[in-house]
Design a protein around this motif. Structure first.
Motif, mmCIF file in Angstrom:
data_model
loop_
_atom_site.group_PDB
_atom_site.id
_atom_site.type_symbol
_atom_site.label_atom_id
_atom_site.label_comp_id
_atom_site.label_asym_id
_atom_site.label_seq_id
_atom_site.Cartn_x
_atom_site.Cartn_y
_atom_site.Cartn_z
ATOM 1 N N GLY A 12 0.826 -1.205 0.000
ATOM 2 C CA GLY A 12 0.000 0.000 0.000
ATOM 3 C C GLY A 12 0.862 1.258 0.000
ATOM 4 N N ARG A 13 0.194 2.388 -0.138
ATOM 5 C CA ARG A 13 0.935 3.673 -0.153
ATOM 6 C C ARG A 13 1.832 3.803 1.067
ATOM 7 N NH1 ARG A 13 -3.838 5.449 -3.081
ATOM 8 N NH2 ARG A 13 -4.969 4.757 -1.254
ATOM 9 N N MET A 14 1.287 3.488 2.249
ATOM 10 C CA MET A 14 2.080 3.664 3.468
ATOM 11 C C MET A 14 3.002 2.485 3.751
ATOM 12 S SD MET A 14 2.003 6.536 4.816
ATOM 13 C CE MET A 14 2.928 6.001 6.248
ATOM 14 N N ASN A 35 1.086 -8.711 2.441
ATOM 15 C CA ASN A 35 -0.032 -8.032 1.808
ATOM 16 C C ASN A 35 -1.089 -9.048 1.432
ATOM 17 O OD1 ASN A 35 -0.420 -5.120 1.119
ATOM 18 N ND2 ASN A 35 -1.329 -6.117 -0.666
ATOM 19 N N ARG A 36 -2.327 -8.552 1.393
ATOM 20 C CA ARG A 36 -3.458 -9.404 1.050
ATOM 21 C C ARG A 36 -3.246 -10.063 -0.311
ATOM 22 N NH1 ARG A 36 -9.061 -6.403 1.626
ATOM 23 N NH2 ARG A 36 -7.990 -4.965 0.234
ATOM 24 N N THR A 70 -3.406 -0.544 7.135
ATOM 25 C CA THR A 70 -4.263 -1.319 6.227
ATOM 26 C C THR A 70 -5.671 -0.729 6.238
ATOM 27 O OG1 THR A 70 -4.691 -2.934 8.001
ATOM 28 C CG2 THR A 70 -2.939 -3.481 6.439
ATOM 29 N N SER A 74 -9.001 -5.297 9.201
ATOM 30 C CA SER A 74 -7.778 -6.107 9.242
ATOM 31 C C SER A 74 -6.871 -5.658 10.382
ATOM 32 C CB SER A 74 -7.035 -6.048 7.907
ATOM 33 O OG SER A 74 -6.896 -4.725 7.481
ATOM 34 N N GLY A 92 -1.377 2.898 12.234
ATOM 35 C CA GLY A 92 -1.747 4.239 11.783
ATOM 36 C C GLY A 92 -3.050 4.217 11.013
ATOM 37 N N THR A 94 -6.874 4.312 9.983
ATOM 38 C CA THR A 94 -7.966 5.180 10.448
ATOM 39 C C THR A 94 -9.303 4.595 9.982
ATOM 40 O OG1 THR A 94 -7.780 6.529 8.451
ATOM 41 C CG2 THR A 94 -6.525 7.257 10.383
ATOM 42 N N ALA A 116 -2.240 5.811 16.307
ATOM 43 C CA ALA A 116 -2.175 7.246 16.052
ATOM 44 C C ALA A 116 -2.729 7.532 14.661
ATOM 45 C CB ALA A 116 -0.729 7.737 16.144
ATOM 46 N N PRO A 117 -3.693 8.431 14.557
ATOM 47 C CA PRO A 117 -4.239 8.736 13.228
ATOM 48 C C PRO A 117 -3.288 9.543 12.367
ATOM 49 C CG PRO A 117 -5.257 10.134 14.889
ATOM 50 C CD PRO A 117 -4.395 9.156 15.622
ATOM 51 N N ASN A 118 -2.222 10.041 12.979
ATOM 52 C CA ASN A 118 -1.256 10.818 12.180
ATOM 53 C C ASN A 118 0.104 10.773 12.860
ATOM 54 O OD1 ASN A 118 0.163 12.963 10.790
ATOM 55 N ND2 ASN A 118 -1.840 13.527 9.983
ATOM 56 N N PHE A 119 1.126 10.309 12.130
ATOM 57 C CA PHE A 119 2.470 10.178 12.695
ATOM 58 C C PHE A 119 3.373 11.334 12.328
ATOM 59 C CE2 PHE A 119 1.244 5.666 13.161
ATOM 60 C CZ PHE A 119 1.658 5.450 14.474
ATOM 61 N N LYS A 152 -8.376 7.806 -0.843
ATOM 62 C CA LYS A 152 -8.669 7.675 0.604
ATOM 63 C C LYS A 152 -10.097 7.180 0.816
ATOM 64 C CE LYS A 152 -8.231 9.960 5.074
ATOM 65 N NZ LYS A 152 -7.688 8.724 5.662
HETATM 66 N N1 LIG Z 1 -1.446 7.515 10.870
HETATM 67 C C1 LIG Z 1 -0.885 8.082 9.780
HETATM 68 O O1 LIG Z 1 0.071 8.868 9.886
HETATM 69 C C2 LIG Z 1 -1.408 7.721 8.435
HETATM 70 C C3 LIG Z 1 -2.479 6.891 8.342
HETATM 71 N N2 LIG Z 1 -2.918 6.465 7.125
HETATM 72 C C4 LIG Z 1 -3.975 5.469 7.135
HETATM 73 O O2 LIG Z 1 -3.395 4.212 6.803
HETATM 74 C C5 LIG Z 1 -4.343 3.388 6.145
HETATM 75 C C6 LIG Z 1 -3.751 2.890 4.836
HETATM 76 O O3 LIG Z 1 -3.521 3.979 3.991
HETATM 77 P P1 LIG Z 1 -2.825 3.795 2.564
HETATM 78 O O4 LIG Z 1 -1.510 3.128 2.707
HETATM 79 O O5 LIG Z 1 -2.904 5.105 1.882
HETATM 80 O O6 LIG Z 1 -3.864 2.796 1.885
HETATM 81 P P2 LIG Z 1 -3.615 1.810 0.645
HETATM 82 O O7 LIG Z 1 -4.980 1.451 0.156
HETATM 83 O O8 LIG Z 1 -2.628 2.371 -0.295
HETATM 84 O O9 LIG Z 1 -2.945 0.556 1.333
HETATM 85 C C7 LIG Z 1 -3.635 -0.262 2.223
HETATM 86 C C8 LIG Z 1 -2.956 -1.598 2.209
HETATM 87 O O10 LIG Z 1 -3.586 -2.434 3.171
HETATM 88 C C9 LIG Z 1 -4.072 -3.593 2.519
HETATM 89 N N3 LIG Z 1 -5.376 -3.981 3.075
HETATM 90 C C10 LIG Z 1 -6.510 -3.277 3.040
HETATM 91 N N4 LIG Z 1 -7.503 -3.959 3.625
HETATM 92 C C11 LIG Z 1 -6.949 -5.135 4.019
HETATM 93 C C12 LIG Z 1 -7.455 -6.278 4.675
HETATM 94 N N5 LIG Z 1 -8.755 -6.355 5.027
HETATM 95 N N6 LIG Z 1 -6.605 -7.294 4.940
HETATM 96 C C13 LIG Z 1 -5.310 -7.211 4.585
HETATM 97 N N7 LIG Z 1 -4.777 -6.151 3.940
HETATM 98 C C14 LIG Z 1 -5.592 -5.136 3.684
HETATM 99 C C15 LIG Z 1 -4.239 -3.226 1.059
HETATM 100 O O11 LIG Z 1 -4.137 -4.414 0.314
HETATM 101 P P3 LIG Z 1 -4.741 -4.538 -1.150
HETATM 102 O O12 LIG Z 1 -3.655 -4.046 -2.040
HETATM 103 O O13 LIG Z 1 -5.010 -5.994 -1.291
HETATM 104 O O14 LIG Z 1 -5.988 -3.713 -1.190
HETATM 105 C C16 LIG Z 1 -3.064 -2.280 0.860
HETATM 106 O O15 LIG Z 1 -1.864 -2.953 0.609
HETATM 107 C C17 LIG Z 1 -5.601 4.249 5.987
HETATM 108 O O16 LIG Z 1 -6.489 3.950 7.038
HETATM 109 C C18 LIG Z 1 -5.069 5.670 6.124
HETATM 110 O O17 LIG Z 1 -6.033 6.577 6.575
HETATM 111 C C19 LIG Z 1 -2.337 6.884 5.975
HETATM 112 C C20 LIG Z 1 -1.290 7.756 6.020
HETATM 113 C C21 LIG Z 1 -0.738 8.243 7.253
#
Ligand SMILES: NC(=O)C1=CN([C@@H]2O[C@H](COP(=O)(O)OP(=O)(O)OC[C@H]3O[C@@H](n4cnc5c(N)ncnc54)[C@H](OP(=O)(O)O)[C@@H]3O)[C@@H](O)[C@H]2O)C=CC1
Ligand SMILES: O=C(O)C1=N[C@H](C(=O)O)C[C@H](O)C1
Length: 255
Positions: A12-14, A35-36, A70, A74, A92, A94, A116-119, A152
């Motif tokens: 994922g992005r993060m 990853n899933r 994620t 999950s 992280g 949300t 934490a909702p934001n790091f 998002k």
């Molecule tokens: N606290 C902080 O500082 C920050 C928090 N966030 C939060 O982090 C979370 C992820 O953001 P982001 O990386 O942009 O999202 P992405 O959609 O880019 O990545 C999420 C990843 O998690 C996987 N995933 C999603 N659902 C499941 C599941 N049920 N079981 C297993 N794997 C799963 C996805 O897999 P797949 O590819 O198969 O869909 C993907 O690889 C969000 O809730 C976002 O709000 C984001 C940035 C900063």
């Protein structure tokens, strides 16, 4: 001691940013990344394994901590599995509902759990000052605008919800109004909340406080996701030495 980190949501992005941030440091290492839907890709030299293997990887690779970005469902499952295996958990993610938050907190009875909702350290600074601004400007209109990329899922953002809690704890407000449409004059004590989704915007949060003669704007803008990943890895290294309990990014920063 090298902190052994398991990463979920690795492609994922993060997740990608977390793996890269760990690779830049000498006090921690990635011991698995899941990853899933894994493919043959490697990230910073790490093979991406299937999330279905998570429970066995936690036992076999002996991580000190799992770092999770994620989705809410999950994240709760991963937290439960970590609690069962005595592994600390940093998330992280949300968008949790109340039951999911409760489940996440319950894992903190067995192991150290940090949510934490934001790091970003700048957001922590914003959280520290927003209540004071509200207290200093009683009766001012308050509106919150958050802007994120078009991928998002949750709205308002986790950070916006945390900022709103801080605002409400420090002033007299009636309700949150999410967007406006049609005949919708502003109520005196409402807090307007607006979620914008466009392009690849990393994340912006702005609080506007105004009366009829002046306005104050408190803005945080994340320039790139590396800032969140760096904070999450700081949290992972910090939590390695903590006992069971529920922690916040403020606990990491205050040391
Ligand atoms: N606290 C902080 O500082 C920050 C928090 N966030 C939060 O982090 C979370 C992820 O953001 P982001 O990386 O942009 O999202 P992405 O959609 O880019 O990545 C999420 C990843 O998690 C996987 N995933 C999603 N659902 C499941 C599941 N049920 N079981 C297993 N794997 C799963 C996805 O897999 P797949 O590819 O198969 O869909 C993907 O690889 C969000 O809730 C976002 O709000 C984001 C940035 C900063
Ligand atoms: O999904 C994102 O991207 C972000 N989510 C977090 C949130 O919901 O507050 C933090 C950051 O703003 C980026």
């Amino acid at each position: 001691m090298t902190v052994r980190i398991g990463v979920t949501g690795a492609t994922g992005r993060m997740g990608r940013e977390v793996i890269a941030a760990v690779a830049d440091r000498e006090d921690c290492e990635v011991v698995f990344a899941v990853n899933r839907d894994p493919d043959d890709e490697t990230i910073a030299g790490n093979e991406i394994e299937s999330a279905e293997e998570f429970d066995s990887l936690v036992v076999d690779r002996e991580p000190t901590v799992v770092v999770d970005f994620t989705g809410p469902e999950s994240a709760v499952d991963y937290a439960d599995a970590c609690a069962d295996s005595n592994v600390a958990f940093v998330t992280g993610t949300t968008g949790f509902d109340d039951d999911q938050l409760e489940a996440l907190e319950a894992a903190g009875d067995d192991v150290a759990v940090l949510h934490a909702p934001n790091f970003a350290r700048g957001v922590q600074a914003l959280l520290n000052v927003v209540g004071e601004a509200v207290q200093n400007l009683p009766g001012y209109d308050v509106e919150l605008v958050e802007t994120h990329h078009n991928g998002k899922r949750d709205a308002p953002s986790g950070t916006a919800n945390r900022l709103l809690e801080e605002i409400e704890a420090n002033g007299e407000f009636s309700e949150r109004t999410h967007g406006r449409e049609g005949e919708a004059p502003r109520e005196e004590a409402e807090i307007g909340v607006h979620a914008l989704r466009a392009g690849n915007i990393t994340g912006e949060h702005e609080i506007v406080l105004a009366d009829n003669h002046e306005e104050v704007r408190l803005t945080h803008r994340a320039e790139d996701r590396g800032v969140f990943a760096a904070g999450a890895v700081d949290a992972a290294v910090w939590i390695a030495g903590q006992k069971a309990g529920r922690y916040d990014f403020a606990d990491v920063i205050s040391e």
